[in-house]
Enzyme design. Structure first.
Site, PDB file in Angstrom:
ATOM      1  N   HIS A  48       8.263   4.889  -4.150  1.00 40.44           N
ATOM      2  CA  HIS A  48       7.615   4.075  -3.868  1.00 40.44           C
ATOM      3  C   HIS A  48       7.430   3.225  -2.524  1.00 40.44           C
ATOM      4  CE1 HIS A  48       6.399  -0.641  -4.507  1.00 40.44           C
ATOM      5  NE2 HIS A  48       5.283   0.038  -4.764  1.00 40.44           N
ATOM      6  N   GLU A  51       5.640   5.525  -0.380  1.00 41.57           N
ATOM      7  CA  GLU A  51       4.190   5.329  -0.588  1.00 41.57           C
ATOM      8  C   GLU A  51       3.746   4.191   0.293  1.00 41.57           C
ATOM      9  OE1 GLU A  51       1.585   2.481  -2.855  1.00 41.57           O
ATOM     10  OE2 GLU A  51       2.959   3.706  -4.413  1.00 41.57           O
ATOM     11  N   HIS A  52       4.467   3.237   0.422  1.00 41.13           N
ATOM     12  CA  HIS A  52       4.172   1.991   1.186  1.00 41.13           C
ATOM     13  C   HIS A  52       4.064   2.543   2.621  1.00 41.13           C
ATOM     14  CE1 HIS A  52       4.178  -1.993  -1.041  1.00 41.13           C
ATOM     15  NE2 HIS A  52       4.081  -0.721  -1.941  1.00 41.13           N
ATOM     16  N   GLU A 128       7.338  -7.726  -4.190  1.00 43.89           N
ATOM     17  CA  GLU A 128       6.812  -7.065  -5.395  1.00 43.89           C
ATOM     18  C   GLU A 128       7.459  -6.958  -6.367  1.00 43.89           C
ATOM     19  OE1 GLU A 128       4.016  -2.967  -6.149  1.00 43.89           O
ATOM     20  OE2 GLU A 128       5.027  -3.228  -4.242  1.00 43.89           O
TER      21      GLU A 128
END
Length: 420
Positions: A48, A51-52, A128
């Site tokens: 993740h 991905e950022h 997040e």
């Protein structure tokens, strides 16, 4: 007649297209066979975070350049991370498909992962994580997953933890990317006003610097089940109860999908009618059937008040058990129609078609014709669903609850109610 075409490049990259001549847009993306379940435990959350970071600059584009180039053509660029894959995709007007492909190829091959950007994005991901923790109807599913698959990659959270995310170095993120983002583990999918041969030629040039083949290695899923509870001062109790489900290639895959639909997939479903409409115990209640290559989960979520939970859980368990005792023909017809409509309606979206196509190639190794999927749904009978219900609900349940728990039954009581 299907116009879907597939080509495998010498590098191993698969290119698959689903042309739609009646639209003026193209959705194009790359689905990578690398997700949370492929991560070492010490860098859980790296998929993740990567991905950022892919959007934070390449050797020839800054983060601002990427954003401005897409905005300049009115396009949309996005990505998401799942437990078994990561996706990077864009939707643009047909004349801008080349730009979208170039940007996606650029971020997947030439991301710089600069230390300053990494530190900034680590802080963003921590926010997040904290937002998810503060959203009980979101975080409850992470706890449910961890309880169903304890101490194994498939049970770990997609976002990771604050401690692990903050501790990741540039080398660990880059090393993970180089070890998992290879051509043989990628599917380039496109749907809309697109020419297959032109996309293949463009992809051959654009994706020329992907790493060599790397195998997708992960632990076999081992469902365990059990109990998770977190007493919190909330207005509602959030509950998920579930069971070991079915894998994508399981013969009962479509029967489980139809079963989930009739149990809790719509306003006419048993759970919605009994729990919400007749008793007014919840605002939200639904069932779900999620699958992986080597397993799956079948479950029900509900959110209710502190006092109402004492009535909710017995009723919810009763409805789960009763579905194995018999299903009438109108029910099964409605459930099949809902599922069929959902499949066919999704074909009106280039992005949905693009994603569906990519996932089929990743999971099954080939595109699945829509007619084949619809035929399998239409072939499911009431007897099939009853049989699958008895199969799924015979095992050890997984129970997760967050909120004021004083009136929540014990795990042993819940498990006893679910005995068929």
């Amino acid at each position: 007649m299907s116009t879907i075409r597939e080509t495998r490049l010498p590098s191993g990259l698969k290119v698959v297209t689903d042309p739609m001549d009646t639209v003026e847009t193209v959705s194009v993306g790359v689905w990578v066979d690398a997700g949370t379940r492929h991560e070492p435990s010490e860098i859980n959350g790296v998929s993740h975070l990567l991905e950022h970071m892919a959007f934070k600059g390449t050797a020839r584009r800054s983060a601002l350049d990427i954003a401005e180039e897409m905005d300049a053509v009115g396009g949309h660029l996005n990505a998401y991370t799942a437990r078994d894959h990561t996706a990077y995709y864009a939707k643009v007007l047909k004349e801008d498909a080349g730009l979208a492909l170039d940007i996606i190829a650029d971020i997947l091959q030439h991301s710089t992962l600069e230390a300053e950007e990494l530190a900034r994005e680590q802080a963003v991901v921590v926010q997040e994580i904290n937002q998810a923790i503060d959203t009980p109807d979101d975080i409850i599913f992470d706890h449910f997953q961890a309880t169903a698959y304890p101490d194994q990659p498939l049970g770990r959270p997609v976002l990771g933890s604050e401690e692990l995310v903050r501790s990741m170095s540039r080398d660990s993120v880059l090393g993970y990317m180089r070890g998992h983002y290879s051509a043989s583990r990628m599917v380039l999918s496109a749907s809309g006003r697109i020419d297959h041969d032109h996309l293949v030629a463009s992809a051959q040039a654009a994706f020329s610097q992907l790493p060599p083949h790397t195998p997708a290695i992960t632990d076999q899923a081992q469902y365990v089940g059990g109990d998770y509870r977190e007493d919190r001062d909330l207005e509602q109790v959030h509950v998920v109860v579930g069971f070991d489900g079915v894998a994508y290639d399981d013969p009962d895959y479509y029967a489980a999908s139809v079963l989930s639909t009739l149990l809790g997939g719509g306003m006419s479903s048993r759970l919605f009618q009994e729990v919400r409409e007749k008793r007014g115990l919840v605002y939200s209640i639904y069932s779900f059937a999620s699958s992986y290559n080597d397993g799956g989960l079948f479950g029900v979520y509900a959110g209710t008040g502190e006092d109402e939970v004492a009535e909710l859980i017995p009723v919810m368990c009763d409805e789960i058990v009763k579905v194995g005792d018999g299903i009438n023909e109108p029910e099964i017809q409605r459930a099949r129609a809902q599922l069929k409509a959902s499949i066919l309606m999704s074909l009106e979206s280039t992005t949905s078609r693009c994603e569906q196509l990519a996932r089929q190639v990743v999971v099954y190794g080939r595109p699945i014709p829509v007619a084949e999927v619809v035929a399998k749904v239409e072939a499911i009978t009431a007897e099939d669903c009853c049989r699958v219900a008895k199969r799924l609900f015979a095992g050890t349940p997984t129970f997760a609850a967050i909120g004021p728990l004083a009136k929540v039954e014990s795990f042993e009581q819940v498990a006893a109610r679910l005995k068929m």
